[in-house]
Design a protein around this motif. Structure first.
Motif, PDB file in Angstrom:
ATOM      1  N   ILE A  23      32.038  -0.615  13.891  1.00 25.12           N
ATOM      2  CA  ILE A  23      31.112  -2.331  13.610  1.00 25.12           C
ATOM      3  C   ILE A  23      30.723  -2.336  12.141  1.00 25.12           C
ATOM      4  CG2 ILE A  23      29.347  -3.456  14.483  1.00 25.12           C
ATOM      5  CD1 ILE A  23      31.510  -3.196  16.575  1.00 25.12           C
ATOM      6  N   ALA A  24      31.430  -3.314  11.470  1.00 23.14           N
ATOM      7  CA  ALA A  24      30.816  -3.483   9.930  1.00 23.14           C
ATOM      8  C   ALA A  24      29.891  -4.771  10.319  1.00 23.14           C
ATOM      9  CB  ALA A  24      31.938  -3.825   9.161  1.00 23.14           C
ATOM     10  N   VAL A  42      31.650   0.575   5.457  1.00 21.23           N
ATOM     11  CA  VAL A  42      32.231   0.418   6.829  1.00 21.23           C
ATOM     12  C   VAL A  42      33.742   0.010   6.480  1.00 21.23           C
ATOM     13  CG1 VAL A  42      32.546   0.032   9.096  1.00 21.23           C
ATOM     14  CG2 VAL A  42      30.296   0.820   8.045  1.00 21.23           C
ATOM     15  N   VAL A  43      33.881  -1.067   5.994  1.00 18.70           N
ATOM     16  CA  VAL A  43      35.083  -1.940   5.810  1.00 18.70           C
ATOM     17  C   VAL A  43      35.974  -0.937   5.082  1.00 18.70           C
ATOM     18  CG1 VAL A  43      36.315  -3.874   5.192  1.00 18.70           C
ATOM     19  CG2 VAL A  43      34.130  -4.004   6.212  1.00 18.70           C
ATOM     20  N   SER A  44      35.532  -0.432   3.890  1.00 23.10           N
ATOM     21  CA  SER A  44      36.216   0.274   3.106  1.00 23.10           C
ATOM     22  C   SER A  44      36.753   1.437   3.690  1.00 23.10           C
ATOM     23  CB  SER A  44      35.605   0.665   1.905  1.00 23.10           C
ATOM     24  OG  SER A  44      36.400   1.662   1.013  1.00 23.10           O
ATOM     25  N   TYR A  45      36.141   2.264   4.206  1.00 25.63           N
ATOM     26  CA  TYR A  45      36.205   3.559   5.139  1.00 25.63           C
ATOM     27  C   TYR A  45      37.271   3.140   6.171  1.00 25.63           C
ATOM     28  CZ  TYR A  45      35.446   7.564   7.939  1.00 25.63           C
ATOM     29  OH  TYR A  45      35.512   8.669   8.560  1.00 25.63           O
ATOM     30  N   THR A  46      37.124   1.950   6.874  1.00 20.74           N
ATOM     31  CA  THR A  46      38.017   1.847   7.849  1.00 20.74           C
ATOM     32  C   THR A  46      39.454   1.714   7.292  1.00 20.74           C
ATOM     33  OG1 THR A  46      36.349   0.644   9.253  1.00 20.74           O
ATOM     34  CG2 THR A  46      38.877   0.118   9.628  1.00 20.74           C
ATOM     35  N   ARG A  88      49.798  10.066  12.710  1.00 19.04           N
ATOM     36  CA  ARG A  88      49.449  10.277  14.102  1.00 19.04           C
ATOM     37  C   ARG A  88      49.478   9.209  15.010  1.00 19.04           C
ATOM     38  NH1 ARG A  88      44.245  13.795  14.931  1.00 19.04           N
ATOM     39  NH2 ARG A  88      45.015  13.557  16.989  1.00 19.04           N
ATOM     40  N   GLY A  89      49.822   8.127  14.472  1.00 19.98           N
ATOM     41  CA  GLY A  89      49.441   6.647  15.377  1.00 19.98           C
ATOM     42  C   GLY A  89      48.262   6.347  15.667  1.00 19.98           C
ATOM     43  N   ILE A  90      47.127   6.884  14.926  1.00 22.73           N
ATOM     44  CA  ILE A  90      45.738   6.625  15.335  1.00 22.73           C
ATOM     45  C   ILE A  90      45.506   5.171  14.662  1.00 22.73           C
ATOM     46  CG2 ILE A  90      43.453   7.414  15.136  1.00 22.73           C
ATOM     47  CD1 ILE A  90      44.111  10.142  15.519  1.00 22.73           C
ATOM     48  N   ARG A  91      44.999   4.339  15.277  1.00 20.49           N
ATOM     49  CA  ARG A  91      44.643   2.991  14.512  1.00 20.49           C
ATOM     50  C   ARG A  91      43.358   2.897  14.296  1.00 20.49           C
ATOM     51  NH1 ARG A  91      44.949  -1.224  17.837  1.00 20.49           N
ATOM     52  NH2 ARG A  91      45.120   0.314  19.726  1.00 20.49           N
ATOM     53  N   VAL A  92      42.816   2.465  13.161  1.00 21.82           N
ATOM     54  CA  VAL A  92      41.689   2.286  12.755  1.00 21.82           C
ATOM     55  C   VAL A  92      41.177   0.590  12.160  1.00 21.82           C
ATOM     56  CG1 VAL A  92      39.640   3.294  11.233  1.00 21.82           C
ATOM     57  CG2 VAL A  92      41.781   4.756  11.891  1.00 21.82           C
ATOM     58  N   ASN A  93      40.138   0.265  13.067  1.00 18.43           N
ATOM     59  CA  ASN A  93      39.903  -1.134  12.593  1.00 18.43           C
ATOM     60  C   ASN A  93      38.642  -1.358  12.690  1.00 18.43           C
ATOM     61  OD1 ASN A  93      42.687  -2.705  12.845  1.00 18.43           O
ATOM     62  ND2 ASN A  93      42.741  -1.591  14.733  1.00 18.43           N
ATOM     63  N   SER A  94      37.912  -2.359  12.176  1.00 20.75           N
ATOM     64  CA  SER A  94      36.564  -2.656  12.089  1.00 20.75           C
ATOM     65  C   SER A  94      36.540  -4.274  12.659  1.00 20.75           C
ATOM     66  CB  SER A  94      36.005  -2.437  10.730  1.00 20.75           C
ATOM     67  OG  SER A  94      36.582  -3.409   9.588  1.00 20.75           O
ATOM     68  N   VAL A  95      35.380  -4.189  13.262  1.00 17.42           N
ATOM     69  CA  VAL A  95      34.861  -5.602  13.708  1.00 17.42           C
ATOM     70  C   VAL A  95      33.669  -6.035  12.844  1.00 17.42           C
ATOM     71  CG1 VAL A  95      33.770  -7.033  15.556  1.00 17.42           C
ATOM     72  CG2 VAL A  95      35.960  -5.638  16.149  1.00 17.42           C
ATOM     73  N   GLY A 150      43.958  -0.983  10.675  1.00 19.02           N
ATOM     74  CA  GLY A 150      43.511  -1.233   8.957  1.00 19.02           C
ATOM     75  C   GLY A 150      43.006  -2.769   8.700  1.00 19.02           C
ATOM     76  N   VAL A 151      42.690  -3.277   9.904  1.00 15.48           N
ATOM     77  CA  VAL A 151      42.044  -4.733   9.806  1.00 15.48           C
ATOM     78  C   VAL A 151      40.592  -4.749   9.925  1.00 15.48           C
ATOM     79  CG1 VAL A 151      42.090  -6.941  10.999  1.00 15.48           C
ATOM     80  CG2 VAL A 151      44.133  -5.770  10.710  1.00 15.48           C
ATOM     81  N   ASP A 152      39.852  -5.575   9.115  1.00 17.72           N
ATOM     82  CA  ASP A 152      38.445  -5.967   9.326  1.00 17.72           C
ATOM     83  C   ASP A 152      38.451  -7.281  10.124  1.00 17.72           C
ATOM     84  OD1 ASP A 152      35.611  -5.745   9.295  1.00 17.72           O
ATOM     85  OD2 ASP A 152      36.003  -7.156   7.676  1.00 17.72           O
ATOM     86  N   LEU A 153      38.158  -7.493  11.255  1.00 13.63           N
ATOM     87  CA  LEU A 153      38.229  -8.612  12.138  1.00 13.63           C
ATOM     88  C   LEU A 153      36.877  -9.270  12.049  1.00 13.63           C
ATOM     89  CD1 LEU A 153      40.030 -10.426  13.967  1.00 13.63           C
ATOM     90  CD2 LEU A 153      39.128  -8.879  15.938  1.00 13.63           C
TER      91      LEU A 153
END
Length: 270
Positions: A114-115, A163-167, A177-184, A239-242
């Motif tokens: 959460i951003a 948080v956005v940058s880290y995401t 590894r196919g692990i997705r990382v996004n922020s809202v 890799g998206v900040d939504l």
């Protein structure tokens, strides 16, 4: 297919709304929070994200692995700069990387951080973000948090930019590894923290922000997007900040919600 999801901060607010949506969808949710256990959680553990020992103890006691991690817990600027940076930055980073190191996140898992709309210009402050990243562990992070002298609200903004940058960076590290990382990134949301944000930004400023899109957001407005990213058909979103703000950030970008007309801007110009 039912998934096993770990959430932080699901006892109240956005976290609780996310928990309820996930449980209604047939998923198993484990909650970590400093507050009491919420209804619907399959398991609940007391965890203080400002304390690395608390995080390590909880992660060490978790059984099995998870298909998703929702880093939802956070604190507002008026709670003090040190606590903001300890929880919103170093607590989030420590629990995420401790879970990864312990093999607690499955290949193909989804991480959602959460951003905030407050972090929307993160790429203008890469130097400040780099200063936070330079703390290689939580102990060094505590020193950074204790030495921060620009006040709680500024620390909050910086924490959400981080948080956005880290995401985006973590998405690249985990892509194999196919692990997705996004922020809202929410705008104002009617949660128990809302009065603290009014204290930070000013009551008139928060009211102006809500007027631009017709109302203040509900926790469930955010939970829709978070649950979709964690357990829905969002497998190629990475890799998206939504922004989940009713269009507020769009309006501020193109001008139909003109920040220069806001109470905060008028106050600075007077």
């Amino acid at each position: 297919m039912a998934k096993r999801i770990l959430l932080t901060g699901a006892s109240t607010g956005i976290g609780n709304a996310t928990l309820q949506r996930l449980v209604a969808g047939g998923h198993e949710v484990v909650n970590l929070d400093v507050k009491d256990a919420p209804q619907g959680a399959a398991e609940h553990y007391h965890c203080d994200l400002s304390d690395p020992d608390s995080i390590d103890a909880v992660v060490g006691g978790l059984e099995g692995s998870f298909d998703g991690l929702g880093n939802i817990a956070g604190v507002a600027g008026s709670m003090g700069a040190e606590l903001v940076l300890r929880v919103n930055v170093y607590g989030l980073r420590h629990i995420t990387e401790t879970l990864l190191a312990a093999g607690k996140l499955n290949d193909g898992a989804s991480i959602v951080n959460i951003a905030s709309l407050a972090g929307m210009v993160w790429n203008r402050h890469l130097d400040r973000i780099a200063e936070l990243d330079a703390a290689e562990d939580f102990a060094a992070g505590i020193e950074v948090a204790q030495s921060y002298d620009r006040g709680g609200p500024n620390a909050y903004t910086l924490s959400k930019e981080w948080v956005v940058s880290y995401t985006k960076n973590l998405a690249g590290q985990l892509v194999q590894r196919g692990i997705r990382v996004n922020s809202v990134s929410p705008g104002p949301v009617n949660t128990p923290l809302f009065p603290f944000f009014e204290q930070d930004a000013g009551v008139e400023q928060m009211a102006w922000l809500n007027e631009q899109v017709g109302r203040v957001a509900t926790p469930d407005d955010q939970a829709e997007a978070i649950a979709w990213l964690l357990a829905g058909d969002s497998g190629w979103v990475n890799g998206v900040d939504l922004p989940v703000d009713g269009g507020l950030s769009a309006g501020m970008t193109v001008g139909w919600a003109n920040p220069k007309d806001s109470p905060a801007s008028r106050s600075r110009g007077s």
